[in-house]
Design a protein around this motif. Structure first.
Motif, short mmCIF file in Angstrom:
data_model
loop_
_atom_site.label_atom_id
_atom_site.label_comp_id
_atom_site.label_asym_id
_atom_site.label_seq_id
_atom_site.Cartn_x
_atom_site.Cartn_y
_atom_site.Cartn_z
N GLY A 1 72.72 48.59 27.84
CA GLY A 1 74.09 48.08 27.79
C GLY A 1 74.49 47.26 28.98
N ARG A 2 73.93 47.53 30.15
CA ARG A 2 74.32 46.79 31.35
C ARG A 2 73.50 45.51 31.44
NH1 ARG A 2 76.64 50.18 35.41
NH2 ARG A 2 76.97 48.42 36.80
N THR A 3 74.15 44.44 31.88
CA THR A 3 73.44 43.18 32.09
C THR A 3 72.66 43.27 33.40
OG1 THR A 3 75.14 41.93 30.94
CG2 THR A 3 73.72 40.70 32.45
N ILE A 4 71.38 42.92 33.33
CA ILE A 4 70.56 42.86 34.55
C ILE A 4 70.29 41.40 34.83
CG2 ILE A 4 68.28 43.34 35.52
CD1 ILE A 4 68.29 45.99 34.13
N LEU A 5 70.66 40.96 36.01
CA LEU A 5 70.56 39.53 36.34
C LEU A 5 69.20 39.23 37.00
CD1 LEU A 5 74.00 38.44 37.84
CD2 LEU A 5 73.09 38.01 35.55
N SER A 6 68.40 38.39 36.35
CA SER A 6 67.14 37.97 36.98
C SER A 6 67.45 37.20 38.25
CB SER A 6 66.37 37.04 36.02
OG SER A 6 66.12 37.72 34.81
N ARG A 7 66.55 37.32 39.24
CA ARG A 7 66.67 36.58 40.50
C ARG A 7 67.81 37.08 41.39
NH1 ARG A 7 65.69 32.92 36.76
NH2 ARG A 7 67.84 32.15 36.62
N PHE A 8 68.45 38.17 41.00
CA PHE A 8 69.50 38.75 41.85
C PHE A 8 68.87 39.95 42.57
CE2 PHE A 8 73.18 40.03 43.73
CZ PHE A 8 74.07 40.85 43.05
N VAL A 9 68.73 39.81 43.90
CA VAL A 9 68.03 40.81 44.71
C VAL A 9 69.00 41.39 45.74
CG1 VAL A 9 66.10 41.23 46.30
CG2 VAL A 9 65.85 39.57 44.43
N VAL A 10 69.11 42.70 45.77
CA VAL A 10 70.06 43.37 46.67
C VAL A 10 69.30 44.19 47.70
CG1 VAL A 10 71.81 45.21 46.74
CG2 VAL A 10 71.96 43.40 45.01
N PHE A 11 69.79 44.15 48.95
CA PHE A 11 69.23 44.97 50.03
C PHE A 11 70.22 46.09 50.31
CE2 PHE A 11 65.72 42.29 51.79
CZ PHE A 11 65.87 41.21 50.93
N GLU A 12 69.74 47.32 50.32
CA GLU A 12 70.61 48.46 50.56
C GLU A 12 70.02 49.38 51.63
OE1 GLU A 12 73.57 49.29 49.46
OE2 GLU A 12 73.91 48.11 47.66
N GLY A 13 70.90 50.20 52.21
CA GLY A 13 70.48 51.16 53.23
C GLY A 13 71.68 51.54 54.07
N ILE A 14 71.57 52.61 54.82
CA ILE A 14 72.72 53.01 55.63
C ILE A 14 72.87 52.04 56.82
CG2 ILE A 14 72.64 55.44 54.98
CD1 ILE A 14 71.19 56.04 57.60
N ASP A 15 74.01 52.11 57.48
CA ASP A 15 74.26 51.22 58.62
C ASP A 15 73.12 51.33 59.63
OD1 ASP A 15 77.63 50.68 58.69
OD2 ASP A 15 76.78 52.21 57.35
N GLY A 16 72.59 50.18 60.04
CA GLY A 16 71.53 50.19 61.04
C GLY A 16 70.14 50.31 60.45
N ALA A 17 70.05 50.37 59.11
CA ALA A 17 68.73 50.56 58.47
C ALA A 17 67.83 49.33 58.62
CB ALA A 17 68.91 50.89 57.00
N GLY A 18 68.45 48.15 58.76
CA GLY A 18 67.66 46.92 58.91
C GLY A 18 67.83 45.93 57.78
#
Ligand SMILES: Nc1ncnc2c1ncn2[C@@H]1O[C@H](COP(=O)(O)OP(=O)(O)O)[C@@H](O)[C@H]1O
Ligand SMILES: Cc1cn([C@H]2C[C@H](O)[C@@H](COP(=O)(O)OP(=O)(O)O)O2)c(=O)[nH]c1=O
Length: 215
Positions: free
Chosen positions: A9-26
């Motif tokens: 049901g959710r749209t997944i966008l090709s070529r959309f790349v997200v960086f995640e991590g806690i503050d200071g993770a890099g």
């Protein structure tokens, strides 16, 4: 190649790349390194971040820098409002992936789910506020221990609101749940050890992305 895929049901966008991590993770360091490498290969790309540099994002950063302790629900609304313009705005994520750009984004709705969901009530609110946003094709999660992040953050002139040990410990455990749920919806996650040398990390990220994006 279509920029939209449907999964659960959710749209997944090709070529959309997200960086995640806690503050200071890099995440900022790695986004910049990966962007530089992809630009060097001639790929059109957009480097962006949340909170954005738009009016709502700037306001959020001022609140965080001042240590303004608003209820998590209020921050949830603010981040979602910032995200709405970022994703659906005239020069936003949807438009850019639609015209073939790779979008590298430092933080997205996963941060809201990890940082603002400090109770069942706010978790439901955050999920409601964010269910209409498309999902990225890939999340790069910088897995860096809290103590290492705090050591890195100690060199910053000031601490933002969430840059405290107890807060970050809770955020780490929520990230695990958030990313498992994202994978269950068809998302791809690279969990990378954030304590390695920066160049080693970016090489690992690029290798992972080569297998997914047509780069
Ligand atoms: N792999 C790494 N090893 C050691 N220090 C790092 C590494 N990656 C980033 N840093 C340093 O840690 C600090 C925070 O990095 P940054 O990329 O701004 O993190 P974030 O954006 O996740 O808060 C910076 O001083 C940066 O130079
Ligand atoms: C995008 C987003 C960020 N945040 C928080 C995470 C960070 O503490 C802060 C600002 O992010 P950022 O500027 O990336 O801080 P850092 O470089 O230290 O990672 O905003 C949320 O709480 N919810 C959100 O939805």
């Amino acid at each position: 190649m279509s920029s939209r895929k449907k999964s659960s049901g959710r749209t997944i966008l090709s070529r959309f790349v997200v960086f995640e991590g806690i503050d200071g993770a890099g995440t900022t360091t790695q986004l910049r390194k990966v962007a530089s490498s992809l630009k060097g290969r001639g790929h059109p790309l957009w480097e962006t971040r949340e909170p954005t540099d738009g009016p709502v994002g700037v306001f959020i950063r001022e609140c965080l820098a001042s240590g303004l302790s608003l209820p998590a629900s209020v921050y949830a609304y603010l981040f979602a409002a910032d995200r709405d313009l970022h994703v659906f705005g005239e020069d936003g994520v949807m438009v850019r992936v639609g015209r073939g750009e790779i979008v590298l984004c430092d933080r997205y709705l996963h941060s809201s789910l990890a940082y603002q969901s400090d109770s069942d009530h706010t978790r439901e609110l955050v999920e409601d506020l964010n269910h209409r946003f498309p999902l990225p094709e890939v999340v790069i999660y910088l897995d860096t221990p809290v103590e290492e992040c705090l050591r890195r953050l100690s060199s910053r002139p000031q601490k933002d609101l969430f840059e405290q040990r107890e807060v970050l410990m809770n955020v780490v455990s929520r990230y695990r749940e958030v990313l498992r749920a994202y994978e269950a919806e068809g998302g791809k996650v690279l969990y990378v050890d954030g304590t390695q040398p920066p160049d080693l990390i970016s090489r690992e990220i690029l290798k992972f992305l080569e297998g997914i994006l047509d780069i």
